[in-house]
Enzyme design. Sequence first.
Site, PDB file in Angstrom:
ATOM      1  N   GLU A  65       0.201   1.388  -6.073  1.00 33.30           N
ATOM      2  CA  GLU A  65       0.151   0.078  -6.710  1.00 33.30           C
ATOM      3  C   GLU A  65       0.241   0.222  -8.231  1.00 33.30           C
ATOM      4  O   GLU A  65      -0.039   1.291  -8.800  1.00 33.30           O
ATOM      5  CB  GLU A  65      -1.151  -0.629  -6.319  1.00 33.30           C
ATOM      6  CG  GLU A  65      -1.365  -2.024  -6.896  1.00 33.30           C
ATOM      7  CD  GLU A  65      -0.276  -3.017  -6.506  1.00 33.30           C
ATOM      8  OE1 GLU A  65       0.855  -2.868  -7.031  1.00 33.30           O
ATOM      9  OE2 GLU A  65      -0.557  -3.929  -5.708  1.00 33.30           O
ATOM     10  N   HIS A  93      -0.683  -2.535   2.870  1.00 35.90           N
ATOM     11  CA  HIS A  93      -1.939  -2.031   3.426  1.00 35.90           C
ATOM     12  C   HIS A  93      -2.817  -3.165   3.952  1.00 35.90           C
ATOM     13  O   HIS A  93      -2.629  -4.341   3.608  1.00 35.90           O
ATOM     14  CB  HIS A  93      -2.705  -1.260   2.352  1.00 35.90           C
ATOM     15  CG  HIS A  93      -3.070  -2.122   1.170  1.00 35.90           C
ATOM     16  ND1 HIS A  93      -4.150  -2.978   1.164  1.00 35.90           N
ATOM     17  CD2 HIS A  93      -2.473  -2.271  -0.036  1.00 35.90           C
ATOM     18  CE1 HIS A  93      -4.213  -3.612   0.014  1.00 35.90           C
ATOM     19  NE2 HIS A  93      -3.202  -3.201  -0.740  1.00 35.90           N
TER      20      HIS A  93
END
Length: 433
Positions: free
Chosen positions: A313, A232
Amino acid sequence: MSLPTALVVEADGGSRGNPGVAGYGALVRDARTGEVLAERAAPLGRASNNVAEYEGLVAGLQAVLDLDLAAGAVIEVRMDSKLVVEQMSGRWKIKHADMQRLALTARRLVDRVQAEGGSVDFRWIPRERNKAADALSNVGMDGRTVRRDLPAREGDADGVGGDAGAGPRAGEGDGVGVRVGDGVGDGDGVGVGSGTDRPTFGVGRVPLSDVYVSDETVPTLEGQTRLILVRHGVTDFTESHRLDGRGGADPELNDTGLRQARAAAAAVAELVARSEIGPVRVVSSSLRRARQTGQAIADALGVEREQDADWDEQSFGSWDGLSMGQLMGSRPEELLRLRNDPEWAPDGGESRRQLDARVGAALGRAIARGGTVVVATHRVVLMSVLCRLLDIDANRAWSVATAPTSLTAIEVWPDGGVQVAFVNDTHHLLGLV
């Protein structure tokens, strides 16, 4: 009308699904006045985007010869396909049989132009400056055929529903609705050489054993299943080196991160366009920054974004929001355990073993569906994938850089073989402010 000595051929092709319903479009202009002299478009049935681009090139060059305009002409071919431009200019190899055949056809047409004393050069232009050819290619993808010479010659078929010779310029009468000015007189644009000075993958990075590092400056994916893993873009947490894991604050991309996401999306779209691939899917984690990055990529590819929380994550529990400096100052031994002990986790957090289990499940699902899967995900997740595929331990994986919006590509072959094509490609961020 006197014959022009300078011509512009604009060509494009597209595929809805890649491969899918395909078509091409091409036109010939007087380079001095911008006047459209010929338009071509046709459906191709089911084909890849790259094949359609080549078909557009062939149609444009053939139109020059059909109009008897090749003698002594200086012809510039303008396309938004860097693949076709670089291959026809001799700088990139042509690996696939269909494109080899079409490139040979195009080369023979170039030879015919040169035999009449003309010349042909190839130039890449941004997609937004190729609107006229793009509009014609969409006519082809819609199943319609255009063969119009302007001014019209007796017996030419219009193919769009109007009368032959309905108007001297595209966009008039029953044409395809594009302006003569599109792509002409808009400045010099970007030449063939621009945008190709990209870093060789692997240079200046810690090497991993058994990792194939491409010696090509621009990668092309060829395996049966292709994974393009994109970290990201940056958030305020990223820039302040604070942990932001699953179940934490879930920050959004900041302005820099949004620009990075758009740049990564363009890079992924270009990589997909120059690779012979199957169906393309875009998957993101459930965290906001990955969703935003994945959405930018999905928009660039014209597909829907899917979401899979197993790509999230690692959860850092009570550590979420703390900076690395704070942890190194107050919990140095625990920080080392987080990196080195796969069973250990902060209070309320997730161990590497737990992370690896869910990421492995997500990876298996992606590989099983085949085609090309673009995944917008996170730093530790990328490390988990590389550790699994390359059989390396977590300590070694920390030495591999995976910068925000970097691209990492993996190919899985029919016999089960796995190849890491490149890691941490950030060429699209060069010059980004």
